[in-house]
Design a protein around this motif. Structure first.
Motif, PDB file in Angstrom:
ATOM      1  N   UNK A   1       0.902  -1.072  -0.044  1.00  9.46           N
ATOM      2  CA  UNK A   1       0.074  -0.143   0.124  1.00  9.46           C
ATOM      3  C   UNK A   1       1.003   1.102   0.082  1.00  9.46           C
ATOM      4  N   UNK A   2       0.723   2.068  -0.777  1.00 11.34           N
ATOM      5  CA  UNK A   2       1.387   3.359  -0.938  1.00 11.34           C
ATOM      6  C   UNK A   2       0.056   4.407  -0.629  1.00 11.34           C
ATOM      7  N   UNK A   3       0.148   5.338   0.252  1.00 12.36           N
ATOM      8  CA  UNK A   3      -0.692   6.250   0.593  1.00 12.36           C
ATOM      9  C   UNK A   3      -0.491   7.631   0.024  1.00 12.36           C
TER      10      UNK A   3
ATOM     11  N   UNK B   1      -5.488  11.969  -0.824  1.00  8.38           N
ATOM     12  CA  UNK B   1      -6.723  11.651  -0.981  1.00  8.38           C
ATOM     13  C   UNK B   1      -7.081  10.230  -1.858  1.00  8.38           C
ATOM     14  N   UNK B   2      -5.651   9.685  -2.072  1.00  4.86           N
ATOM     15  CA  UNK B   2      -6.103   8.292  -2.900  1.00  4.86           C
ATOM     16  C   UNK B   2      -4.910   7.273  -2.282  1.00  4.86           C
ATOM     17  N   UNK B   3      -4.955   6.001  -3.037  1.00  6.29           N
ATOM     18  CA  UNK B   3      -4.270   5.155  -2.303  1.00  6.29           C
ATOM     19  C   UNK B   3      -3.628   4.151  -3.659  1.00  6.29           C
ATOM     20  N   UNK B   4      -2.567   3.524  -3.690  1.00  5.74           N
ATOM     21  CA  UNK B   4      -2.080   2.653  -4.615  1.00  5.74           C
ATOM     22  C   UNK B   4      -1.730   1.494  -3.931  1.00  5.74           C
ATOM     23  N   UNK B   5      -2.370   0.313  -4.346  1.00  4.66           N
ATOM     24  CA  UNK B   5      -2.106  -0.854  -3.780  1.00  4.66           C
ATOM     25  C   UNK B   5      -1.545  -1.805  -4.868  1.00  4.66           C
ATOM     26  N   UNK B   6      -0.861  -2.749  -4.464  1.00  7.91           N
ATOM     27  CA  UNK B   6      -0.535  -3.924  -5.221  1.00  7.91           C
ATOM     28  C   UNK B   6      -0.322  -5.028  -4.822  1.00  7.91           C
TER      29      UNK B   6
ATOM     30  N   UNK C   1       0.456   7.750   4.503  1.00  4.41           N
ATOM     31  CA  UNK C   1       0.006   9.015   4.022  1.00  4.41           C
ATOM     32  C   UNK C   1      -0.991   9.566   3.540  1.00  4.41           C
ATOM     33  N   UNK C   2      -2.059   8.489   3.869  1.00  5.17           N
ATOM     34  CA  UNK C   2      -3.496   8.950   3.622  1.00  5.17           C
ATOM     35  C   UNK C   2      -4.479   8.622   4.559  1.00  5.17           C
ATOM     36  N   UNK C   3      -5.722   9.213   4.403  1.00  5.17           N
ATOM     37  CA  UNK C   3      -6.718   8.922   5.534  1.00  5.17           C
ATOM     38  C   UNK C   3      -6.990   7.322   5.564  1.00  5.17           C
ATOM     39  N   UNK C   4      -7.299   6.841   4.411  1.00  3.54           N
ATOM     40  CA  UNK C   4      -8.031   5.486   4.401  1.00  3.54           C
ATOM     41  C   UNK C   4      -6.730   4.640   4.534  1.00  3.54           C
ATOM     42  N   UNK C   5      -5.364   4.930   3.940  1.00  6.04           N
ATOM     43  CA  UNK C   5      -4.000   4.241   4.028  1.00  6.04           C
ATOM     44  C   UNK C   5      -3.648   4.117   5.441  1.00  6.04           C
TER      45      UNK C   5
END
Length: 76
Positions: free
Chosen positions: A20-22, A25-30, A58-62
């Protein structure tokens, strides 16, 4: 068995790793899952876990998902 990451014939183990990369306002997952040899298992575990540990918060959901992903990488 055949490693599903590198294709060599070696003893393998079924694993599932998530990254997970936060962003604010968004996140990137792999993720990767499959039967991996010892070399690929260590490579993907450390790559995914360290990236998540340093860049996952570095994000709310993350902020909520990062500890879950790290525990999943360690114990499942």
């Amino acid at each position: 068995m055949i490693c599903q990451a590198c294709g060599i014939e070696a003893p393998t183990r079924y694993v599932s790793f998530q990254q997970n990369i936060g962003a604010l306002l968004m996140r990137f997952s792999k993720s990767i899952e499959g039967n991996l040899c010892k070399r690929c298992l260590h490579k993907h575990f450390w790559g995914f876990s360290l990236t998540t540990f340093f860049l996952g918060w570095w994000g709310t959901i993350s902020l909520l998902l990062t500890p879950i992903f790290l525990l999943n990488n360690l114990f499942l």
